[in-house]
Design a protein around this motif. Structure first.
Motif, PDB file in Angstrom:
ATOM      1  N   UNK A  57       0.840  -1.206   0.000  1.00  7.77           N
ATOM      2  CA  UNK A  57       0.000   0.000   0.000  1.00  7.77           C
ATOM      3  C   UNK A  57       0.877   1.259   0.000  1.00  7.77           C
ATOM      4  N   UNK A  58       1.936   1.254   0.826  1.00 16.11           N
ATOM      5  CA  UNK A  58       2.862   2.402   0.837  1.00 16.11           C
ATOM      6  C   UNK A  58       3.444   2.624  -0.555  1.00 16.11           C
ATOM      7  N   UNK A  59       3.848   1.536  -1.211  1.00 17.14           N
ATOM      8  CA  UNK A  59       4.450   1.659  -2.543  1.00 17.14           C
ATOM      9  C   UNK A  59       3.458   2.299  -3.525  1.00 17.14           C
ATOM     10  N   UNK A  60       2.215   1.844  -3.491  1.00 14.38           N
ATOM     11  CA  UNK A  60       1.207   2.403  -4.407  1.00 14.38           C
ATOM     12  C   UNK A  60       1.005   3.895  -4.112  1.00 14.38           C
ATOM     13  N   UNK A  61       0.878   4.228  -2.822  1.00 11.73           N
ATOM     14  CA  UNK A  61       0.667   5.642  -2.456  1.00 11.73           C
ATOM     15  C   UNK A  61       1.849   6.519  -2.872  1.00 11.73           C
ATOM     16  N   UNK A  62       3.057   5.977  -2.716  1.00 13.12           N
ATOM     17  CA  UNK A  62       4.250   6.791  -3.002  1.00 13.12           C
ATOM     18  C   UNK A  62       4.546   6.924  -4.490  1.00 13.12           C
ATOM     19  N   UNK A  63       4.124   5.959  -5.292  1.00 14.96           N
ATOM     20  CA  UNK A  63       4.518   5.972  -6.702  1.00 14.96           C
ATOM     21  C   UNK A  63       3.397   6.278  -7.690  1.00 14.96           C
ATOM     22  N   UNK A  64       2.149   6.352  -7.213  1.00 15.60           N
ATOM     23  CA  UNK A  64       1.060   6.474  -8.190  1.00 15.60           C
ATOM     24  C   UNK A  64       1.087   7.797  -8.957  1.00 15.60           C
ATOM     25  N   UNK A  65       1.581   8.878  -8.300  1.00 17.30           N
ATOM     26  CA  UNK A  65       1.526  10.167  -9.006  1.00 17.30           C
ATOM     27  C   UNK A  65       2.486  10.224 -10.195  1.00 17.30           C
ATOM     28  N   UNK A  66       3.489   9.354 -10.180  1.00 16.65           N
ATOM     29  CA  UNK A  66       4.454   9.376 -11.290  1.00 16.65           C
ATOM     30  C   UNK A  66       4.194   8.243 -12.300  1.00 16.65           C
ATOM     31  N   UNK A  67       3.093   7.495 -12.101  1.00 20.00           N
ATOM     32  CA  UNK A  67       2.847   6.322 -12.956  1.00 20.00           C
ATOM     33  C   UNK A  67       1.595   6.490 -13.804  1.00 20.00           C
ATOM     34  N   UNK A  68       1.515   5.662 -14.845  1.00 21.55           N
ATOM     35  CA  UNK A  68       0.355   5.711 -15.749  1.00 21.55           C
ATOM     36  C   UNK A  68      -0.546   4.496 -15.611  1.00 21.55           C
ATOM     37  N   UNK A  69      -0.039   3.433 -15.008  1.00 20.47           N
ATOM     38  CA  UNK A  69      -0.854   2.225 -14.876  1.00 20.47           C
ATOM     39  C   UNK A  69      -0.165   1.223 -13.973  1.00 20.47           C
ATOM     40  N   UNK A  70      -0.922   0.184 -13.611  1.00 17.78           N
ATOM     41  CA  UNK A  70      -0.431  -0.826 -12.675  1.00 17.78           C
ATOM     42  C   UNK A  70      -0.735  -2.224 -13.206  1.00 17.78           C
ATOM     43  N   UNK A  71       0.246  -3.103 -13.052  1.00 12.07           N
ATOM     44  CA  UNK A  71       0.004  -4.535 -13.237  1.00 12.07           C
ATOM     45  C   UNK A  71       0.253  -5.151 -11.877  1.00 12.07           C
ATOM     46  N   UNK A  72      -0.723  -5.877 -11.362  1.00 10.12           N
ATOM     47  CA  UNK A  72      -0.564  -6.398  -9.993  1.00 10.12           C
ATOM     48  C   UNK A  72      -0.992  -7.848  -9.871  1.00 10.12           C
ATOM     49  N   UNK A  73      -0.117  -8.637  -9.263  1.00  6.50           N
ATOM     50  CA  UNK A  73      -0.493  -9.964  -8.792  1.00  6.50           C
ATOM     51  C   UNK A  73      -0.479  -9.873  -7.269  1.00  6.50           C
ATOM     52  N   UNK A  74      -1.653  -9.750  -6.651  1.00  7.63           N
ATOM     53  CA  UNK A  74      -1.684  -9.532  -5.202  1.00  7.63           C
ATOM     54  C   UNK A  74      -1.475 -10.804  -4.380  1.00  7.63           C
ATOM     55  N   UNK A  89      -7.737   1.638  -5.914  1.00 11.34           N
ATOM     56  CA  UNK A  89      -8.841   2.500  -6.377  1.00 11.34           C
ATOM     57  C   UNK A  89      -8.473   3.965  -6.162  1.00 11.34           C
ATOM     58  N   UNK A  90      -7.919   4.294  -4.989  1.00 12.59           N
ATOM     59  CA  UNK A  90      -7.557   5.682  -4.678  1.00 12.59           C
ATOM     60  C   UNK A  90      -6.467   6.212  -5.605  1.00 12.59           C
ATOM     61  N   UNK A  91      -5.633   5.304  -6.131  1.00 10.68           N
ATOM     62  CA  UNK A  91      -4.545   5.760  -7.021  1.00 10.68           C
ATOM     63  C   UNK A  91      -5.112   6.326  -8.317  1.00 10.68           C
TER      64      UNK A  91
END
Ligand code: DQA
Length: 148
Positions: A57-74, A89-91
């Motif tokens: 969660x920290x990683x998503x919060x810290x990096x979402x503003x500089x990213x365009x999309x996410x690929x995730x295997x949770x 969702x918040x990202x």
């Protein structure tokens, strides 16, 4: 263009954990394959793996503003982590959910994903190739290429 590639709990054990289910590529080999594909697509990827829900969660919060999309295997968080779902969702980023194994062909509890309702889509059961398919699809969509 920058895509975050996020792997959750136990995926650091790829290449060692049940190879019949998860294949024999290690996570570093998978990352290298994705990096090569990203280069040929002319985009950047940032890969991250953690066994800790909070660190993901920290990683998503810290990096979402500089990213365009996410690929995730949770990993197993797929099946119950509302906080990971909320972070994604918040990202506000389009996220493709990937699973190496077919989560619908295993134990009943794996057939439920709390992530998929907020994901752009889900790829399950195609092994490491699922990540490549996710990357190509996400980049193509972000470049505005037609879906037809
Ligand atoms: C997984 C499927 C999950 O059910 C499991 O807990 C994992 C890996 C997959 O890639 O197939 O850790 O997400």
């Amino acid at each position: 263009m920058k895509i975050l590639v996020i792997n959750g709990p136990n995926l650091n054990m790829l290449g060692k954990r049940n190879k019949v289910i998860y294949g024999d590529k290690t996570l570093s080999e998978l990352d290298a394959t994705l990096k090569k594909e990203a280069q040929s697509l002319g985009i950047d990827i940032v890969s991250f793996q953690s066994n800790s829900e909070g660190k993901l969660i920290d990683f998503i919060q810290e990096h979402s503003s500089e990213a365009d999309g996410v690929i995730i295997n949770p990993g197993a968080l797929t099946h119950y982590s509302f906080s990971l779902r909320d972070a994604l969702a918040d990202s506000g980023l389009p996220a493709i959910e990937v699973h190496l194994s077919n989560i619908y062909a295993r134990e009943d509890w794996r057939a439920k994903s709390v992530i998929s309702p907020i994901a752009r889509g889900q790829i399950t059961g195609l092994g490491w190739r699922g990540y490549l398919a996710a990357l190509r699809t996400l980049v193509s969509e972000l470049k505005g290429e037609s879906r037809e």
